[in-house]
Design a protein around this motif. Sequence first.
Motif, mmCIF file in Angstrom:
data_model
loop_
_atom_site.group_PDB
_atom_site.id
_atom_site.type_symbol
_atom_site.label_atom_id
_atom_site.label_comp_id
_atom_site.label_asym_id
_atom_site.label_seq_id
_atom_site.Cartn_x
_atom_site.Cartn_y
_atom_site.Cartn_z
ATOM 1 N N LYS A 179 -42.747 -39.390 46.158
ATOM 2 C CA LYS A 179 -42.601 -40.630 46.928
ATOM 3 C C LYS A 179 -43.744 -40.800 47.924
ATOM 4 N N LEU A 205 -46.338 -43.834 48.178
ATOM 5 C CA LEU A 205 -46.483 -44.560 49.435
ATOM 6 C C LEU A 205 -47.945 -44.622 49.865
ATOM 7 N N LYS A 220 -42.492 -48.139 56.601
ATOM 8 C CA LYS A 220 -42.479 -47.545 55.269
ATOM 9 C C LYS A 220 -41.980 -46.098 55.323
ATOM 10 N N LEU A 235 -38.774 -44.123 53.588
ATOM 11 C CA LEU A 235 -38.983 -42.935 52.772
ATOM 12 C C LEU A 235 -38.173 -41.748 53.290
#
Length: 106
Positions: A17, A21, A89, A93
Amino acid sequence: MADFLGLMKQAAELKSKMEALQAELDQIEVEGSSGAGLVTIRVTAKGAMKAVRIDPSLVKPDETEVLEDLIVAAHDDARRKAEAVLQEKMQGLTGGLPLPPGLKLF
């Protein structure tokens, strides 16, 4: 042992992830401005400067200090916006876990 394997799986998912990102943050751009929009600067969410726009009315040889100050202010505005996008963000996450102030992941 099952807890350890589960933890390793979570770590691998988080790494995946994070990589996604990082790629996304290279594509997200924000714009900062100063002087009521006379100077604008566009940066990526990672802070890389992409563009500077200066209104022609500011290009006067005897007013370079004003222009320089406006460029710095516009860059600071863009950087703050980029940091806000990054924090947003990262919260998505990390599942809303607060990151320590000043923690730089990129």
